[in-house]
Structures are given as structure tokens and as C-alpha cells.
Motif scaffolding. Structure first.
Motif, short mmCIF file in Angstrom:
data_model
loop_
_atom_site.label_atom_id
_atom_site.label_comp_id
_atom_site.label_asym_id
_atom_site.label_seq_id
_atom_site.Cartn_x
_atom_site.Cartn_y
_atom_site.Cartn_z
N LEU B 33 0.85 -1.19 0.00
CA LEU B 33 0.00 0.00 0.00
C LEU B 33 0.88 1.24 0.00
N GLN B 34 0.44 2.26 -0.72
CA GLN B 34 1.14 3.54 -0.72
C GLN B 34 0.73 4.29 0.52
N ASN B 35 1.68 4.58 1.41
CA ASN B 35 1.39 5.31 2.66
C ASN B 35 0.23 4.70 3.45
N ASP B 36 0.14 3.37 3.45
CA ASP B 36 -0.92 2.68 4.19
C ASP B 36 -2.32 3.08 3.72
N ASN B 37 -2.42 3.63 2.54
CA ASN B 37 -3.73 4.03 2.02
C ASN B 37 -4.33 2.86 1.25
N ILE B 38 -5.46 2.38 1.73
CA ILE B 38 -6.07 1.19 1.11
C ILE B 38 -6.58 1.49 -0.30
N TYR B 39 -6.69 2.78 -0.65
CA TYR B 39 -7.17 3.12 -1.99
C TYR B 39 -6.04 3.30 -3.01
N THR B 40 -4.81 3.21 -2.56
CA THR B 40 -3.67 3.35 -3.49
C THR B 40 -2.71 2.18 -3.31
N TRP B 41 -2.68 1.32 -4.32
CA TRP B 41 -1.85 0.13 -4.24
C TRP B 41 -0.66 0.26 -5.17
N ASN B 42 0.51 -0.14 -4.68
CA ASN B 42 1.66 -0.27 -5.55
C ASN B 42 1.79 -1.74 -5.92
N VAL B 43 1.85 -2.01 -7.20
CA VAL B 43 1.87 -3.40 -7.65
C VAL B 43 3.11 -3.65 -8.49
N GLY B 44 3.87 -4.65 -8.11
CA GLY B 44 4.96 -5.12 -8.96
C GLY B 44 4.41 -6.24 -9.83
N VAL B 45 4.41 -6.03 -11.15
CA VAL B 45 3.84 -7.02 -12.07
C VAL B 45 4.96 -7.86 -12.67
N MET B 46 4.82 -9.18 -12.55
CA MET B 46 5.85 -10.08 -13.08
C MET B 46 5.21 -11.13 -13.98
N VAL B 47 5.93 -11.52 -15.01
CA VAL B 47 5.46 -12.60 -15.88
C VAL B 47 6.27 -13.84 -15.53
N LEU B 48 5.57 -14.88 -15.08
CA LEU B 48 6.29 -16.06 -14.58
C LEU B 48 6.57 -17.08 -15.68
N ASN B 49 5.89 -16.95 -16.80
CA ASN B 49 6.11 -17.87 -17.91
C ASN B 49 7.54 -17.67 -18.44
N GLU B 50 8.38 -18.70 -18.29
CA GLU B 50 9.79 -18.54 -18.61
C GLU B 50 10.04 -18.34 -20.10
N ASP B 51 9.07 -18.70 -20.93
CA ASP B 51 9.25 -18.54 -22.37
C ASP B 51 8.92 -17.12 -22.82
N SER B 52 8.32 -16.35 -21.93
CA SER B 52 7.88 -15.02 -22.32
C SER B 52 9.05 -14.05 -22.36
N VAL B 53 8.99 -13.11 -23.29
CA VAL B 53 10.02 -12.09 -23.39
C VAL B 53 9.97 -11.18 -22.16
N SER B 122 -8.95 -10.34 -10.72
CA SER B 122 -9.34 -10.56 -12.12
C SER B 122 -8.79 -9.45 -13.01
N VAL B 123 -8.74 -8.22 -12.47
CA VAL B 123 -8.18 -7.10 -13.24
C VAL B 123 -6.69 -7.33 -13.50
N LEU B 124 -5.97 -7.69 -12.42
CA LEU B 124 -4.53 -7.87 -12.57
C LEU B 124 -4.20 -9.02 -13.51
N ILE B 125 -5.01 -10.07 -13.46
CA ILE B 125 -4.76 -11.20 -14.34
C ILE B 125 -5.01 -10.79 -15.80
N SER B 126 -6.05 -9.99 -16.02
CA SER B 126 -6.30 -9.50 -17.38
C SER B 126 -5.10 -8.69 -17.87
N ILE B 127 -4.54 -7.88 -16.97
CA ILE B 127 -3.44 -7.00 -17.37
C ILE B 127 -2.19 -7.81 -17.69
N VAL B 128 -1.89 -8.80 -16.85
CA VAL B 128 -0.67 -9.57 -17.09
C VAL B 128 -0.84 -10.44 -18.35
N SER B 129 -2.07 -10.83 -18.66
CA SER B 129 -2.28 -11.58 -19.91
C SER B 129 -2.13 -10.66 -21.11
N LEU B 130 -2.56 -9.40 -20.93
CA LEU B 130 -2.45 -8.44 -22.03
C LEU B 130 -0.98 -8.18 -22.39
#
Lengths: 92, 234
Positions: B33-53, B122-130
Motif C-alpha cells: 500500500l502507498q502510505n498505508d492508504n487502502i485506496y492506493t496500491w503499488n503493484v509489482g507485475v511479473m510474468v512467470l512464464n519462462e518462455d515469455s520475453v 481478475s483485473v490484474l490477471i487481465s493486465i498480465v495476460s495483455l
């Protein structure tokens, strides 16, 4: 042996007629609990079941349907939301 | 706090807890959370598929939730922006799940737009698939879109460079998850071989050590301070 009953207390429980582990698709709270705006479960915070078979706390669904962006669609299946008739909602 | 905002905060806390729980969370996302604010999330997005660029990259993003969540969608932005057909220069995404229905300019079918039944997951999964599967019908970055279609090798090179650059974003205490999600957020096991242990036998709750160290029986509290040791003994 004879037993004379002097006093008895009836106790009953109720729950909505949906499977117990089902949660409202909008607020993710169990149906036997209330929507986030209500304090007391039961008739004051009823559930609503659509013809599409998706159920929600009525208050949650109405908040969604009030919005223009909902276009009157069920949040789950995006079909126009139509309520099951009142007599079809059975409480036990 | 109004009813509406306390309701959204409660729902967000629930989803935050689930997504940061090593057992329930999705290892592709590292959320704080950014400054413990539940309305602002910091997200590190990673692609775990080893074949992906995109594999190996750690892309910083920020999600901002409205007070009337989940009736309105969150905003999502990569910070800094990434080179991708569906990501604008300012890091925002062109993805229908984050748009509301009835926007004539996008012409997205109602079935693909935001609904309160969506979750952060579901949003984050859509984004990482995109990331891996761009939608070139509605490009936000035309150059990236053309390159993706016409010259994939050059596109991949450019992405690889960003993946390398993004590695500096990995938080110091964070262990990058591998393809095996079971090990995603688990601290590395202590690989001390038994031979290496000299005088610490009394820490271990094994029958042998109990016999040898009878006088240490009172120290039960200190036994089994390490899960691995329990496993070895059982």
C-alpha cells in the motif's frame, strides 16, 4: 418413568435459501450477513435472485443498477437483470 | 466516513489480505500500500512464464481505487510507462475491463467492460495476460503496435531492454517468484546440512538429542524454532 415438562423454549434458526458458502457477487459478504450498508440481516437486507440465477444483496445490486454504466445488466453474466417473482424467493 | 467509503475500504482490505497471503495470492503480483492508504496500491507485475520475453521483469504499477469501488473501476498505471501496444505514454492502459459501459468512443461490448463482480485479482490477471497477448485492434502506442506486428524480433529486443531496466525496481527484500507458485513468497529454506551442525543438537526436538541433553528439557520453548527442523524430525 413420567416426565412433566414445566417449561420449554423454542429456538429456531434461519438462512437464505442459497448455498451456505455463496457470497454476494458485489460485496463478497455471505448472504446470511448484511450488505455493507446494513446492520441487521434478514428482511431488512434481503437478497435478490435474478432469472439468470445470480444472486446479490438487494442493496448492492440496486446501487449498481442505479448507475447508467450498469446498463441494467447482471454484474456476473451481463444479461439484462430480471428479478425472479417474489413468491419464487423462498426463505426457510 | 460515509457508508459507501467504509464499504469499499472493507472490500479492498479483504482483497488486499487475500492477494498478499502467500497461500491465496497470485505470485505474479507483489502488492504494497502507498502510505498505508487502502485506496492506493503499488503493484509489482511479473510474468512467470519462462518462455515469455517479459519473464524476469518487475514492472512497477499503481492502482487507484474510487471511494465507490466496486461500482466504479480502479485506475491502473505503469510507473514508468512500458513499451507495449496497449500502454499509453503516461503508463495508462487501454483495456476494456477498466472502462465503464456506454462509452461511445471505445465501442467496447458491454460484456467486456467493468462490472462490480470483477475483483482486483481478475483485473490484474487481465493486465498480465495483455502484456503477452497485445490487442492490436485498439493500440494506445501505435509504434509499438506496428513493431509488434511487423518486426517481432526488434520488438522483443526493445522489451528485453525494458525487462533488464525494470530489474532495478525489485525491492531489496523481495525474492522473485519462480514458475513454481508454491515457492513464490516463501523465504528460502535454510540449507544447513546436518554434518555442519556442531553443538546445536539440543535445539532439535529429536529423540536422540533429547536423550543426550536431558538437562536441557526445560528449554522446550526454544525447540523447533525452525520449520525445517520439525520436518526433519517427524
Amino acid at each position: 418413568m413420567k416426565v412433566r415438562i414445566k417449561e420449554w423454549n423454542a429456538v429456531s434458526i434461519w438462512h437464505w435459501n442459497v448455498s451456505e458458502d455463496e457470497v454476494c457477487g458485489i460485496c463478497r459478504v455471505h448472504f446470511d450477513g448484511t450488505c455493507p450498508s446494513c446492520k441487521y440481516p434478514g428482511d431488512d437486507c434481503p437478497i435478490i435472485i435474478g432469472k439468470c440465477n445470480h444472486s446479490f444483496h438487494m442493496h448492492c445490486l440496486l446501487k449498481w443498477l442505479e448507475l447508467e454504466t450498469s446498463r441494467g445488466l447482471c454484474p456476473m453474466c451481463r444479461q439484462p437483470f430480471q428479478t425472479l417473482g417474489e413468491d419464487e424467493v423462498i426463505t426457510t | 466516513m460515509s457508508n459507501l467509503s467504509s464499504a469499499s475500504a472493507a472490500l479492498l482490505f479483504k482483497q488486499f489480505r487475500e492477494l498478499t497471503d502467500p497461500k491465496k495470492g497470485v505470485p505474479s503480483f507483489h502488492i504494497t500500500l502507498q502510505n498505508d492508504n487502502i485506496y492506493t496500491w503499488n503493484v509489482g507485475v511479473m510474468v512467470l512464464n519462462e518462455d515469455s520475453v517479459y519473464h524476469g521483469g518487475y514492472f512497477n504499477a499503481q492502482m487507484i481505487f474510487p471511494l465507490d469501488y466496486p461500482f466504479k473501476p480502479p485506475q491502473f498505471r505503469f510507473v514508468p510507462s512500458i513499451f507495449h501496444p496497449n500502454v499509453y505514454k503516461d503508463g495508462r492502459l487501454c483495456i476494456s475491463i477498466l472502462h465503464t459501459s456506454g462509452d461511445a468512443t471505445t465501442g467496447e461490448p458491454d460484456g467486456e467492460t467493468w462490472s462490480p463482480a470483477q475483483s482486483v485479482e481478475s483485473v490484474l490477471i487481465s493486465i498480465v495476460s495483455l502484456l503477452e497477448d497485445p490487442n492490436t485492434d485498439s493500440p494506445a502506442n501505435v509504434d509499438a503496435s506496428i513493431l509488434w506486428r511487423k518486426d517481432r524480433a526488434v520488438y522483443n529486443e526493445r522489451v528485453l531492454k525494458e525487462v533488464e531496466d525494470s530489474k532495478k525496481n525489485i525491492p531489496e527484500d523481495f525474492i522473485m517468484p519462480t514458475g513454481n507458485s508454491a515457492t513464490a513468497y516463501v523465504a528460502p529454506k535454510n540449507h544447513i546440512k546436518e554434518d555442519d551442525i556442531v553443538d546445536e543438537d539440543f535445539w532439535y526436538e529429536s529423540a536422540d538429542s533429547m536423550e543426550e541433553d536431558d538437562e536441557e528439557d526445560d528449554d522446550d520453548d526454544n525447540l523447533s524454532f525452525d520449520d525445517e527442523d520439525d520436518e526433519m524430525d517427524s
